[in-house]
Design an enzyme around this catalytic site. Sequence first.
Site, mmCIF file in Angstrom:
data_model
loop_
_atom_site.group_PDB
_atom_site.id
_atom_site.type_symbol
_atom_site.label_atom_id
_atom_site.label_comp_id
_atom_site.label_asym_id
_atom_site.label_seq_id
_atom_site.Cartn_x
_atom_site.Cartn_y
_atom_site.Cartn_z
ATOM 1 C CG ASP A 1 -0.282 -0.483 2.493
ATOM 2 O OD1 ASP A 1 0.929 -0.268 2.649
ATOM 3 O OD2 ASP A 1 -0.973 -1.082 3.332
ATOM 4 C CG ASN B 1 -9.098 -1.966 12.126
ATOM 5 O OD1 ASN B 1 -8.114 -2.545 11.668
ATOM 6 N ND2 ASN B 1 -9.610 -0.878 11.566
ATOM 7 C CG HIS C 1 -5.864 -2.561 9.046
ATOM 8 N ND1 HIS C 1 -6.011 -1.582 10.000
ATOM 9 C CD2 HIS C 1 -4.545 -2.583 8.764
ATOM 10 C CE1 HIS C 1 -4.834 -1.049 10.270
ATOM 11 N NE2 HIS C 1 -3.924 -1.643 9.533
ATOM 12 C CD GLU D 1 -8.991 0.619 7.902
ATOM 13 O OE1 GLU D 1 -9.135 -0.197 8.835
ATOM 14 O OE2 GLU D 1 -8.181 1.563 7.962
#
Length: 251
Positions: free
Chosen positions: A67, A136, A138, A143
Amino acid sequence: MKLIEAANYEEMSQKAADIIIAQVKEKPDSVLGLATGSTMLGTYKQLVEDHRQNGTSYRNVRTVNLDEYIGLSPDHPNSYRYYMNQHLFSHIDIPLSQTYIPNGASDDVEAECRRYEQLIESLGGIDLQLLGIGRNGHIGFNEPGTSFSAPTHVVELAPSTRQANARFFPSFNDVPRQAITMGIATIMKSRHILLLASGTAKAPIMAKLFEETVTTDVPASVLHTHPNVTVIADQDALSLVPDEKRKVYAK
């Protein structure tokens, strides 16, 4: 999914580096999927040290990063291109022309996503993909709620993700709101996936990962459906995973 336990961050980093080095030695023109963040720093440090001491060569390796932030130029100190150059590429013998990272400064980010997806396919796919895991759940910047069938795409970063990365920026408001990320479908095409987790902050999400429920609410849970995943985690990250679960996955 196979679990390798490490005593601490340093041991986790060494075990991860050993797997990457073995991959490169077995297939000198490997396509390595790379990640950024503090979890990876120890692994890259070990790779650099091994290159210096033992001469492991990356001359024919190709790399693709997960990313990149949208809006940051490659030479921005908080871009992932800058991170990779600083912590790995500048210290090993890989030609920079064989290192690929999404262009977050592109005038057409949607076209950049399509180009990047095609690039990975043209390289023959990813042999070994390195992943961290967000608090979380990811992976990459995928996400919670991201479709498991998503290719490389533009993502709006969750406030919790921006907060976790705020320590690298002058302030929270300076953290980019968008990024380009390999999609979950892209990641899942990798032939071998190596996920690293360290520290007590990751303990709750690691416990959730080993609950085995596959759901888009926990993007990393999709890894249970991949045939070749290795998880390396230290004792702090595994502190909420029951011993019986650890034994099952250590086999």
